[in-house]
Write an enzyme that holds these catalytic residues in place. Sequence first.
Site, short mmCIF file in Angstrom:
data_model
loop_
_atom_site.label_atom_id
_atom_site.label_comp_id
_atom_site.label_asym_id
_atom_site.label_seq_id
_atom_site.Cartn_x
_atom_site.Cartn_y
_atom_site.Cartn_z
NE ARG A 53 -1.88 -1.82 2.89
CZ ARG A 53 -1.97 -3.08 2.53
NH1 ARG A 53 -2.91 -3.48 1.76
NH2 ARG A 53 -1.10 -3.98 2.96
CB THR A 54 3.43 2.57 2.27
OG1 THR A 54 2.67 2.18 3.40
CG2 THR A 54 4.04 3.93 2.54
CE LYS A 82 26.52 -3.30 -7.09
NZ LYS A 82 26.53 -2.30 -8.17
NE ARG A 103 7.35 0.95 4.62
CZ ARG A 103 6.15 0.41 4.76
NH1 ARG A 103 5.98 -0.88 4.54
NH2 ARG A 103 5.11 1.13 5.10
CG HIS A 131 3.95 4.26 8.56
ND1 HIS A 131 3.99 5.06 7.43
CD2 HIS A 131 3.51 3.04 8.14
CE1 HIS A 131 3.60 4.35 6.38
NE2 HIS A 131 3.31 3.13 6.79
C1 NCD Z 1 1.87 -0.70 8.22
C2 NCD Z 1 3.38 -0.56 8.34
O1 NCD Z 1 4.09 -0.77 7.37
O2 NCD Z 1 3.81 -0.22 9.42
N1 NCD Z 1 1.46 -0.92 6.92
C3 NCD Z 1 1.20 0.14 6.12
O3 NCD Z 1 2.06 0.94 5.84
N2 NCD Z 1 -0.06 0.30 5.71
C4 NCD Z 1 1.29 -1.64 9.17
C5 NCD Z 1 1.85 -3.01 9.26
O4 NCD Z 1 2.75 -3.40 8.49
O5 NCD Z 1 1.36 -3.75 10.10
#
Ligand code: NCD
Length: 311
Positions: A53-54, A82, A103, A131
């Site tokens: 999703r993100t 590397k 991320r 997040h």
């Molecule tokens: C979350 C995350 O990555 O922290 N997911 C997301 O970004 N929608 C929640 C999760 O992974 O549980």
Amino acid sequence: MRLKHLISPLDLTVDAVDDIIDLGLKIMENPEKYAHICEGKKLATLFYEPSTRTRLSFEAAMLNLGGQVLGFSSADSSSATKGESVADTIRVISSYADICAMRHPKEGAPMVASLYSSIPIINAGDGGHNHPTQTLTDLITIKKLMGRLNDITIGMCGDLKFGRTVHSLINALVRYKQIRFVLISPKELMIPDYLRKDVLEAGNIRHIETDDLESFLPIVDILYMTRVQRERFFNEEDYIRLKDSFILDAAKMQLAKEDMFVMHPLPRVNEIASEVDNDPRAVYFQQAKMGVYVRMALIMHLLALDTIPIS
Ligand code: NCD
């Protein structure tokens, strides 16, 4: 103009958060008005940790704004294998793109990147820490459904220790008035000490910590369910013992208010039975959709395109 990054949910003032949410809601009403605003701009998505999703919602957001995207979706397919440092990677990416979503499994990596970057960095999740764009997604969803971000009793259930979405959302919500938290988790997965002491107790925020979902379900306005974060456990046995601590099913939903909402950042594992999906109070898929609009608004904000009058 000062280069802005979004590393922690607190990097934005409450007014800026409210403006981004309002812009996201405007975009939702009239997306075609914003379809060209990022023409010629590029978003880099540097994902050193898996995501569906993100990453895709960031990419969809930039494409919806008429911009372009480039990037990688796992550390294995980048020069990290590397031994390249995040600092070096971002120095280079800064000359390839106009804005970057990152991320990383290590807490603080996007913050380090922001020190070496000449383009805005958005933290798309750093380890068990923060997040902030999921938080904006959560806030815009609450605002749309309830029409307000104050006077809310929110139940947060599941892995409150490792769940970064929970940590960021608590930090963001305490800045609004009359927020009450019911923190539901097994003892081993209670919120980290710094949140309890420095945020909730220091701010005099009403909260209860419990492992009893059924007793508190009737009083919450929102139930924010989360999965147990397997990848952050030190041993698999503990994960297996704790993973099904709470399962929301249709029978439990009968205990909840009729106008309560169930949210979840997704991915869902077992913590919400699929029979709950058809309950009108289950809004997690709607929530994921709102994430695109709010990321569109955020990209515009960080690129200073939100002040341009749109006819
Ligand atoms: C979350 C995350 O990555 O922290 N997911 C997301 O970004 N929608 C929640 C999760 O992974 O549980």
